[in-house]
Scaffold this motif. Structure first.
Motif, PDB file in Angstrom:
ATOM      1  N   LEU A 261       4.528  42.705  39.464  1.00 38.56           N
ATOM      2  CA  LEU A 261       5.553  43.625  39.959  1.00 38.56           C
ATOM      3  C   LEU A 261       4.998  44.496  41.084  1.00 38.56           C
ATOM      4  N   ASP A 262       3.767  44.997  40.907  1.00 39.24           N
ATOM      5  CA  ASP A 262       3.144  45.817  41.950  1.00 39.24           C
ATOM      6  C   ASP A 262       2.900  44.986  43.211  1.00 39.24           C
ATOM      7  N   TRP A 263       2.449  43.738  43.021  1.00 37.59           N
ATOM      8  CA  TRP A 263       2.242  42.850  44.170  1.00 37.59           C
ATOM      9  C   TRP A 263       3.553  42.634  44.920  1.00 37.59           C
ATOM     10  N   LEU A 264       4.642  42.439  44.182  1.00 37.54           N
ATOM     11  CA  LEU A 264       5.940  42.237  44.818  1.00 37.54           C
ATOM     12  C   LEU A 264       6.352  43.465  45.621  1.00 37.54           C
ATOM     13  N   ASP A 265       6.158  44.649  45.065  1.00 39.36           N
ATOM     14  CA  ASP A 265       6.505  45.891  45.747  1.00 39.36           C
ATOM     15  C   ASP A 265       5.729  45.994  47.065  1.00 39.36           C
ATOM     16  N   ARG A 266       4.418  45.706  47.005  1.00 41.41           N
ATOM     17  CA  ARG A 266       3.599  45.779  48.217  1.00 41.41           C
ATOM     18  C   ARG A 266       4.028  44.733  49.239  1.00 41.41           C
ATOM     19  N   THR A 267       4.305  43.538  48.763  1.00 42.62           N
ATOM     20  CA  THR A 267       4.682  42.447  49.660  1.00 42.62           C
ATOM     21  C   THR A 267       5.981  42.756  50.394  1.00 42.62           C
ATOM     22  N   LEU A 268       6.962  43.261  49.676  1.00 41.92           N
ATOM     23  CA  LEU A 268       8.244  43.592  50.302  1.00 41.92           C
ATOM     24  C   LEU A 268       8.079  44.706  51.332  1.00 41.92           C
ATOM     25  N   ALA A 269       7.204  45.661  51.039  1.00 38.91           N
ATOM     26  CA  ALA A 269       6.958  46.749  51.985  1.00 38.91           C
ATOM     27  C   ALA A 269       6.228  46.237  53.234  1.00 38.91           C
ATOM     28  N   GLU A 270       5.260  45.354  53.024  1.00 38.78           N
ATOM     29  CA  GLU A 270       4.492  44.816  54.153  1.00 38.78           C
ATOM     30  C   GLU A 270       5.357  43.973  55.087  1.00 38.78           C
ATOM     31  N   HIS A 271       6.445  43.434  54.553  1.00 47.58           N
ATOM     32  CA  HIS A 271       7.327  42.570  55.353  1.00 47.58           C
ATOM     33  C   HIS A 271       8.683  43.241  55.568  1.00 47.58           C
ATOM     34  N   GLU A 272       8.656  44.561  55.746  1.00 48.49           N
ATOM     35  CA  GLU A 272       9.907  45.304  55.868  1.00 48.49           C
ATOM     36  C   GLU A 272      10.719  44.914  57.103  1.00 48.49           C
ATOM     37  N   ASP A 273      10.054  44.308  58.094  1.00 47.26           N
ATOM     38  CA  ASP A 273      10.766  43.896  59.299  1.00 47.26           C
ATOM     39  C   ASP A 273      11.295  42.463  59.217  1.00 47.26           C
ATOM     40  N   GLU A 274      11.123  41.821  58.063  1.00 46.15           N
ATOM     41  CA  GLU A 274      11.631  40.469  57.873  1.00 46.15           C
ATOM     42  C   GLU A 274      12.703  40.466  56.787  1.00 46.15           C
ATOM     43  N   HIS A 275      13.595  39.507  56.853  1.00 46.28           N
ATOM     44  CA  HIS A 275      14.510  39.271  55.747  1.00 46.28           C
ATOM     45  C   HIS A 275      13.733  38.558  54.638  1.00 46.28           C
ATOM     46  N   VAL A 276      14.103  38.834  53.384  1.00 48.19           N
ATOM     47  CA  VAL A 276      13.371  38.261  52.259  1.00 48.19           C
ATOM     48  C   VAL A 276      14.337  37.615  51.270  1.00 48.19           C
ATOM     49  N   LEU A 277      13.958  36.434  50.787  1.00 43.63           N
ATOM     50  CA  LEU A 277      14.649  35.746  49.699  1.00 43.63           C
ATOM     51  C   LEU A 277      13.679  35.672  48.524  1.00 43.63           C
ATOM     52  N   VAL A 278      14.136  36.086  47.355  1.00 38.52           N
ATOM     53  CA  VAL A 278      13.307  36.073  46.152  1.00 38.52           C
ATOM     54  C   VAL A 278      13.798  34.952  45.247  1.00 38.52           C
ATOM     55  N   PHE A 279      12.856  34.177  44.692  1.00 41.98           N
ATOM     56  CA  PHE A 279      13.187  33.065  43.807  1.00 41.98           C
ATOM     57  C   PHE A 279      12.477  33.254  42.467  1.00 41.98           C
ATOM     58  N   SER A 280      13.154  32.935  41.398  1.00 40.41           N
ATOM     59  CA  SER A 280      12.531  32.960  40.075  1.00 40.41           C
ATOM     60  C   SER A 280      13.294  32.026  39.155  1.00 40.41           C
ATOM     61  N   HIS A 281      12.745  31.785  37.977  1.00 42.47           N
ATOM     62  CA  HIS A 281      13.477  30.978  37.000  1.00 42.47           C
ATOM     63  C   HIS A 281      14.545  31.811  36.305  1.00 42.47           C
ATOM     64  N   HIS A 282      14.143  32.907  35.693  1.00 45.63           N
ATOM     65  CA  HIS A 282      15.083  33.720  34.923  1.00 45.63           C
ATOM     66  C   HIS A 282      15.961  34.580  35.826  1.00 45.63           C
ATOM     67  N   ALA A 283      17.208  34.734  35.407  1.00 45.53           N
ATOM     68  CA  ALA A 283      18.130  35.667  36.042  1.00 45.53           C
ATOM     69  C   ALA A 283      17.919  37.057  35.441  1.00 45.53           C
ATOM     70  N   SER A 284      18.459  38.070  36.093  1.00 47.25           N
ATOM     71  CA  SER A 284      18.227  39.439  35.634  1.00 47.25           C
ATOM     72  C   SER A 284      18.687  39.649  34.198  1.00 47.25           C
ATOM     73  N   HIS A 285      19.847  39.044  33.832  1.00 49.17           N
ATOM     74  CA  HIS A 285      20.378  39.270  32.495  1.00 49.17           C
ATOM     75  C   HIS A 285      19.605  38.528  31.415  1.00 49.17           C
ATOM     76  N   SER A 286      18.712  37.608  31.805  1.00 49.00           N
ATOM     77  CA  SER A 286      17.912  36.885  30.816  1.00 49.00           C
ATOM     78  C   SER A 286      16.460  37.341  30.804  1.00 49.00           C
ATOM     79  N   MET A 287      16.180  38.512  31.387  1.00 45.32           N
ATOM     80  CA  MET A 287      14.822  39.053  31.396  1.00 45.32           C
ATOM     81  C   MET A 287      14.763  40.283  30.496  1.00 45.32           C
TER      82      MET A 287
END
Length: 591
Positions: A428-454
């Motif tokens: 989670l911390d890595w994701l936070d840093r990564t999104l901040a480091e790429h603030e000038d890019e659009h981002v798509l996040v992929f995972s297996h579980h959906a929010s309601h199944s986590m």
């Protein structure tokens, strides 16, 4: 021309009840080689004699696909997608045949941004790709499977499971046949799987999945090379016995008597692999046996059972219910009750041919298999995973989607057991840093579980001091970063698209349960302060109509779809989602 659009006013999508508990305990959990005109499942294939011919010759790192010259855009067409035609039931009775039906319209969703007129004339394309999810490539003869859970209900075992490899090759054939996005004509840059690539955390299933995706020969059989040793020739009337003329529970519902079906399902195949680069995301069935239980080391009871010679096919109702209730409530992450049942009734189990290839794989072995150069196919090497991730056991990474667009693949499986997901603090911390480091890019996040199944916050045994975080926390983190356009996932086996204030959550149905779909996503800049994510569902390349006398690869791939539609207890009515969860234009404000 594409199907017409239908406007939709902003509103939240309804919640679905998570039905994974009903399938977890049961362990449910070829295109010809050559050019684009070579079909095995699709238009022009010879249904009477279709055969595969020749084989084509967690790290937090950013992976780069091999350099290629991108093909030019083509004239967009809805052909080959659900905009053009969708499998549709016909006739009456318990068992219904499928036929060609009208396509699904595209719905404009302005929940997060306005749909300004004239945008289709202004827009430019940023990216186009395909999401595959929940393939559930499975070894149906494994002694570790728990088909005996069908005693709880007919939905706890699928009659079509023996055709999972064929079906995977058929959806790959469909992707290979598409020259570009159906709305923009933009070339598809890559495909990404969002987990449950395998069904039972089995090494042979992983081999079949990687070969299907990258190309090569597949022998979808284990144990005795000359005989099928699974539940479908057990003679037990609780299960569809396709080659036995006697009545069983499924034949009473119209399932056919098909002599030769099992030997046809086990025929060797040759997969061309995807013709575009592909990336891999891990799911709970890839990390846990039956998608719910910790496998432990290779000497564990799960491994010993998987490679052993005793396959349990029947369990008294009372003991079966103990296992079912425990897995539903996530009370047995170690599979202690499963072990107890397997040991108690070992003497009544069927004797089968042992096969060492059925052993569960570890996270490190999962990574190493992806990094095997023979699995590179269309690339990239590792399919997202990097060599330094093997020892660190990191199954998350970033990758380039297009210029100015970053992809992030997460690991939402909980190694502590149970089928629902969560994410550890380190990731989670890595994701936070990564999104901040790429603030000038659009981002798509992929995972297996959906929010309601986590909602599974069980401790990871490999990281006992690390806190786990659920879907609500992950959603909140993504909202904090306005460069996130979408979170694309699977697991639920339903189509569902939800607005999340600043981004879209796109949940796609599986390829194992009907309606068996993958999703194309095209991202465009409307040049009016908005972007659009245009989603289009696709079916496999197999014809909608089936012929019970056709046991060719094409015929069986079609039959896979029809059997799935008719599977007793299948959630056909809701799994496809509403119109706004299928083919949609999702508007979002440009940041």
């Amino acid at each position: 021309m594409p199907a017409p659009e239908t406007a939709r006013t902003p509103s939240a999508s309804p919640s679905h009840v998570d039905r994974r508990a009903l399938l977890i305990a049961s362990g449910t959990g070829l295109a010809a080689a050559g050019g684009a005109a070579a079909w095995l499942f699709g238009p022009g294939s010879d249904r009477a004699s279709a055969r595969a011919t020749t084989a084509p010759a967690a790290s937090a790192a950013t992976t780069t696909p091999p350099p290629t010259t991108p093909p030019a855009p083509v004239e967009p067409t809805p052909v080959g997608t659900t905009l053009h035609s969708v499998a549709t039931p016909t006739g009456k009775g318990a068992y219904r045949r499928l036929t060609d039906g009208p396509g699904w319209k595209r719905v404009v969703r302005a929940d997060l941004a306005p749909a300004h007129p004239g945008r289709t004339d202004r827009r430019t394309v940023l990216a186009a790709f395909v999401q595959l999810t929940d393939l559930h490539v499975m070894d149906v003869q494994s002694p570790l499977r728990m088909e005996w859970m069908r005693e709880h209900g007919p939905h706890d075992w699928r009659p079509h499971e023996a055709l999972s490899v064929l079906s995977t090759l058929s959806i790959i054939d469909r992707v290979n046949s598409l020259r570009g996005g159906p709305v923009t004509g933009h070339p598809l840059a890559f495909a990404i799987t969002t987990g449950d690539n395998t069904d039972n955390n089995s090494t042979i299933e992983l081999d079949w999945f990687l070969t299907a995706m990258s190309g090569g020969r597949i022998d979808p059989n284990t144990g005795d090379p000359q005989a099928f040793e699974g539940i479908q020739n057990s003679g037990l009337p609780l299960f569809w016995q396709p080659e036995n003329a006697r009545t069983d529970a499924d034949k009473k519902l119209g399932f056919p008597h098909l002599p030769g079906y099992l030997s046809a399902a086990m025929r060797p195949l040759t997969a061309p692999g995807l013709k575009i680069p592909w990336y891999s995301t891990v799911g709970n069935h890839d990390a846990l046996f039956s998608g719910a239980y910790r496998s432990g080391p290779h000497g564990s009871f799960a491994a010993q059972t998987a490679v052993g010679d005793r396959k349990l096919e029947q369990v008294p109702h009372a003991d079966m219910m103990r296992v079912y209730e425990a897995v539903s409530a996530q009370r047995d992450p170690d599979g202690a009750l499963v072990r107890e049942v397997l040991q108690r009734y070992a003497r009544t189990a069927r004797t089968v041919t042992p096969d060492a290839r059925r052993v569960p794989f570890t996270p490190q072995e999962y990574l190493a298999a992806h990094l095997d150069p023979s699995r590179t196919g269309a690339g990239p090497v590792g399919h997202g995973y990097a060599a330094e991730g093997v020892d660190a056991d990191h199954l998350y990474y970033t990758f380039p989607v297009a210029d100015g667009v970053l992809g992030v693949s997460l690991d939402t499986t909980d190694r502590g057991g149970a089928f629902l997901g969560s994410i550890g603090s380190e990731q989670l911390d890595w994701l936070d840093r990564t999104l901040a480091e790429h603030e000038d890019e659009h981002v798509l996040v992929f995972s297996h579980h959906a929010s309601h199944s986590m909602t599974n916050l069980r401790t990871d045994p490999a990281r006992p001091a690390e806190k786990r975080h659920g879907g609500a926390e992950l959603t909140a983190l993504l909202k904090k970063h306005p460069n996130v356009l979408a979170w694309v996932n699977g697991h639920s086996h339903h189509n569902r698209i939800d607005p999340r204030d600043t981004f879209w959550e796109v949940n796609t149905a599986s390829h194992v349960d009907y309606p068996q779909l993958a999703r194309i996503i095209e991202i465009v800049d409307n040049h009016d302060g908005t972007l659009s994510l245009i989603t289009t569902l696709i079916e496999s390349a197999a014809p909608h109509r089936t012929d019970f006398h056709d046991l060719s690869t094409t015929g069986l791939a079609s039959l896979y779809r029809e059997l799935a539609f008719n599977a007793p207890g299948a959630d056909v009515a809701s799994a496809g989602g509403a119109a706004h969860d299928r083919n949609a234009e999702l508007l979002v404000r440009k940041r």
